[in-house]
Design a protein around this motif. Sequence first.
Motif, PDB file in Angstrom:
ATOM      1  N   TYR A 117      31.034  46.601  36.598  1.00 41.61           N
ATOM      2  CA  TYR A 117      31.012  45.217  37.060  1.00 41.61           C
ATOM      3  C   TYR A 117      31.381  45.145  38.541  1.00 41.61           C
ATOM      4  N   ASP A 118      30.836  44.127  39.196  1.00 46.02           N
ATOM      5  CA  ASP A 118      31.210  43.845  40.578  1.00 46.02           C
ATOM      6  C   ASP A 118      32.410  42.901  40.582  1.00 46.02           C
ATOM      7  N   TYR A 119      33.392  43.241  41.388  1.00 43.91           N
ATOM      8  CA  TYR A 119      34.585  42.424  41.523  1.00 43.91           C
ATOM      9  C   TYR A 119      34.647  41.824  42.924  1.00 43.91           C
ATOM     10  N   TRP A 120      35.171  40.594  42.981  1.00 44.10           N
ATOM     11  CA  TRP A 120      35.261  39.864  44.242  1.00 44.10           C
ATOM     12  C   TRP A 120      36.689  39.428  44.499  1.00 44.10           C
ATOM     13  N   GLY A 121      37.036  39.384  45.773  1.00 41.56           N
ATOM     14  CA  GLY A 121      38.305  38.790  46.151  1.00 41.56           C
ATOM     15  C   GLY A 121      38.173  37.276  46.191  1.00 41.56           C
ATOM     16  N   ARG A 122      39.267  36.596  46.516  1.00 41.35           N
ATOM     17  CA  ARG A 122      39.236  35.136  46.569  1.00 41.35           C
ATOM     18  C   ARG A 122      38.674  34.612  47.875  1.00 41.35           C
ATOM     19  N   GLY A 123      38.560  35.468  48.846  1.00 48.19           N
ATOM     20  CA  GLY A 123      37.969  35.051  50.110  1.00 48.19           C
ATOM     21  C   GLY A 123      38.983  34.644  51.156  1.00 48.19           C
ATOM     22  N   TYR A 168      34.189  37.265  51.800  1.00 47.62           N
ATOM     23  CA  TYR A 168      34.622  37.875  50.553  1.00 47.62           C
ATOM     24  C   TYR A 168      34.452  39.386  50.606  1.00 47.62           C
ATOM     25  N   CYS A 169      35.376  40.053  49.956  1.00 43.35           N
ATOM     26  CA  CYS A 169      35.296  41.500  49.776  1.00 43.35           C
ATOM     27  C   CYS A 169      34.767  41.774  48.367  1.00 43.35           C
ATOM     28  N   LYS A 170      33.930  42.766  48.239  1.00 42.09           N
ATOM     29  CA  LYS A 170      33.368  43.126  46.945  1.00 42.09           C
ATOM     30  C   LYS A 170      33.480  44.622  46.696  1.00 42.09           C
ATOM     31  N   ALA A 171      33.706  44.975  45.439  1.00 38.88           N
ATOM     32  CA  ALA A 171      33.723  46.377  45.041  1.00 38.88           C
ATOM     33  C   ALA A 171      33.229  46.490  43.604  1.00 38.88           C
ATOM     34  N   ARG A 172      32.635  47.618  43.275  1.00 36.95           N
ATOM     35  CA  ARG A 172      32.189  47.833  41.896  1.00 36.95           C
ATOM     36  C   ARG A 172      33.248  48.644  41.156  1.00 36.95           C
ATOM     37  N   GLY A 173      33.571  48.189  39.965  1.00 40.89           N
ATOM     38  CA  GLY A 173      34.544  48.905  39.163  1.00 40.89           C
ATOM     39  C   GLY A 173      33.901  50.021  38.354  1.00 40.89           C
ATOM     40  N   ARG A 174      34.718  50.868  37.796  1.00 40.56           N
ATOM     41  CA  ARG A 174      34.213  51.951  36.958  1.00 40.56           C
ATOM     42  C   ARG A 174      33.567  51.425  35.689  1.00 40.56           C
ATOM     43  N   ASP A 175      33.844  50.153  35.360  1.00 42.80           N
ATOM     44  CA  ASP A 175      33.205  49.535  34.199  1.00 42.80           C
ATOM     45  C   ASP A 175      31.806  49.018  34.513  1.00 42.80           C
TER      46      ASP A 175
END
Length: 116
Positions: free
Chosen positions: A103-109, A94-101
Amino acid sequence: QVQLVESGGGLVQPGGSLRLSCAASGSIFSRNTMGWYRKAPGKQRELVAAFTSGGSTNYADSVKGRFTISRDNAKNVVYLQMNSLKTEDTAVYYCKARGRDGYDYWGRGTQVTVSS
């Protein structure tokens, strides 16, 4: 909102290589919040490789010397080059990134299977 789409997984023999890609879009807080994680059957999700807040990289001990995280800032893509793959590397990545809000966002894998 952040959208992350992983690709590049597949079936590979032990000792082989794969390169995963994560295409990012949306309001990412910083490219230095992006990283790769994996979840194997029966195990918890774990960090594989990530960029740090200082812009350097961090790797799990189990992949040091074999995996390399990199990025193309112009294309907003993060890569994970995986060499000398082992059967224990089999997992959903999975790829992860933090948004400006915040929150951590994840891909579907993307599934990586290492098997002979």
